[in-house]
Design a protein around this motif. Sequence first.
Motif, PDB file in Angstrom:
ATOM      1  N   CYS A 197      11.478   3.401   2.949  1.00  0.00           N
ATOM      2  CA  CYS A 197      10.951   4.255   1.880  1.00  0.00           C
ATOM      3  C   CYS A 197      10.375   5.545   2.463  1.00  0.00           C
ATOM      4  O   CYS A 197      10.569   6.632   1.920  1.00  0.00           O
ATOM      5  CB  CYS A 197       9.852   3.531   1.113  1.00  0.00           C
ATOM      6  SG  CYS A 197      10.320   1.980   0.339  1.00  0.00           S
ATOM      7  N   ARG A 221       5.513   5.036  -1.720  1.00  0.00           N
ATOM      8  CA  ARG A 221       6.676   5.545  -2.435  1.00  0.00           C
ATOM      9  C   ARG A 221       7.039   4.700  -3.647  1.00  0.00           C
ATOM     10  O   ARG A 221       7.253   5.229  -4.724  1.00  0.00           O
ATOM     11  CB  ARG A 221       7.882   5.624  -1.487  1.00  0.00           C
ATOM     12  CG  ARG A 221       7.712   6.613  -0.359  1.00  0.00           C
ATOM     13  CD  ARG A 221       7.572   8.036  -0.888  1.00  0.00           C
ATOM     14  NE  ARG A 221       8.715   8.432  -1.692  1.00  0.00           N
ATOM     15  CZ  ARG A 221       8.675   9.385  -2.618  1.00  0.00           C
ATOM     16  NH1 ARG A 221       7.549  10.008  -2.871  1.00  0.00           N
ATOM     17  NH2 ARG A 221       9.755   9.699  -3.301  1.00  0.00           N
ATOM     18  N   TRP A 232       9.971  15.492  -1.354  1.00  0.00           N
ATOM     19  CA  TRP A 232       8.583  15.035  -1.233  1.00  0.00           C
ATOM     20  C   TRP A 232       8.100  15.144   0.204  1.00  0.00           C
ATOM     21  O   TRP A 232       6.913  15.414   0.450  1.00  0.00           O
ATOM     22  CB  TRP A 232       8.440  13.602  -1.749  1.00  0.00           C
ATOM     23  CG  TRP A 232       9.169  12.542  -0.975  1.00  0.00           C
ATOM     24  CD1 TRP A 232      10.426  12.091  -1.198  1.00  0.00           C
ATOM     25  CD2 TRP A 232       8.674  11.816   0.157  1.00  0.00           C
ATOM     26  NE1 TRP A 232      10.759  11.117  -0.280  1.00  0.00           N
ATOM     27  CE2 TRP A 232       9.698  10.922   0.554  1.00  0.00           C
ATOM     28  CE3 TRP A 232       7.472  11.806   0.862  1.00  0.00           C
ATOM     29  CZ2 TRP A 232       9.552  10.048   1.629  1.00  0.00           C
ATOM     30  CZ3 TRP A 232       7.322  10.937   1.929  1.00  0.00           C
ATOM     31  CH2 TRP A 232       8.360  10.070   2.305  1.00  0.00           C
TER      32      TRP A 232
END
Length: 262
Positions: free
Chosen positions: A143, A60, A163
């Motif tokens: 993350c 990430r 995402w």
Amino acid sequence: MNQHSSSMRHEALALLAKGVTNAEVARLLDVPVGTVGYWLHVDRAGRGALPGRPNLLCPRCGGRPLDRAAYAYLLGLYLGDGYIMWSPQQRAPSLMISCDDKWPGLMDAAEEAMRRVFPHNRPCRLRRKGCHDVKVSSCHLWCLFPQHGPGKKHERRILLQPWQQDIVDAHPWEFVRGLVHSDGCRVTNWTIRKVAGEPKRYEYARYLFTNKSDDIRRLYTDTLDMVGVDWRVTRRGTVAYNISVARRPSVALMDAYVGPKG
């Protein structure tokens, strides 16, 4: 050495975000100023906000390629029987997936997913009464699992970031498999039907998924819709509790792509 709760850490980070100094946060929460500084450092690292070069080992904030299929499965496991544990005494937080000792194959699958998602970290197993926690430690767990937060999952909102949804859309069966392997099961039900006037025992397979979180059940059913699996909600009284898959074509799909925990 004192243990500090994750809720205290989140409170400290909220105060720091408002511009309160490390020393003042330490005074308000009665924790060492070094602990507050470490919390801030870990939070910045998790968000990729540290000055200097990014950590290239994080998909990430550093850009390392991510095994998306393995991540979809691990995300399902985390939303079911997983949690992230951290204390100031740890160098990094730990992702723990609780696996019943009856399912050694599940432990193997969880460990393999961790290796593929965190290829530079070494997973291990911690023995508990009647189960093992499959564990991996990384400074970048926050993350990859932004759903982590204070309190139980079913007492707070659980939403996928765009995402993450893209990954689930690309690998829906891996996500479903992770959810079922953590909080689901395949059972054989039976009933009595009359055939030519005579009672006959009739058996049929069924998949059940049980989770108290409305959000997590919705993520499961939305993904089942995506792959063409029929489902229905079963309840305990008036409370939604189980997601049942019992129609023969849908059970056949689940058998093909999910299967037993092993």
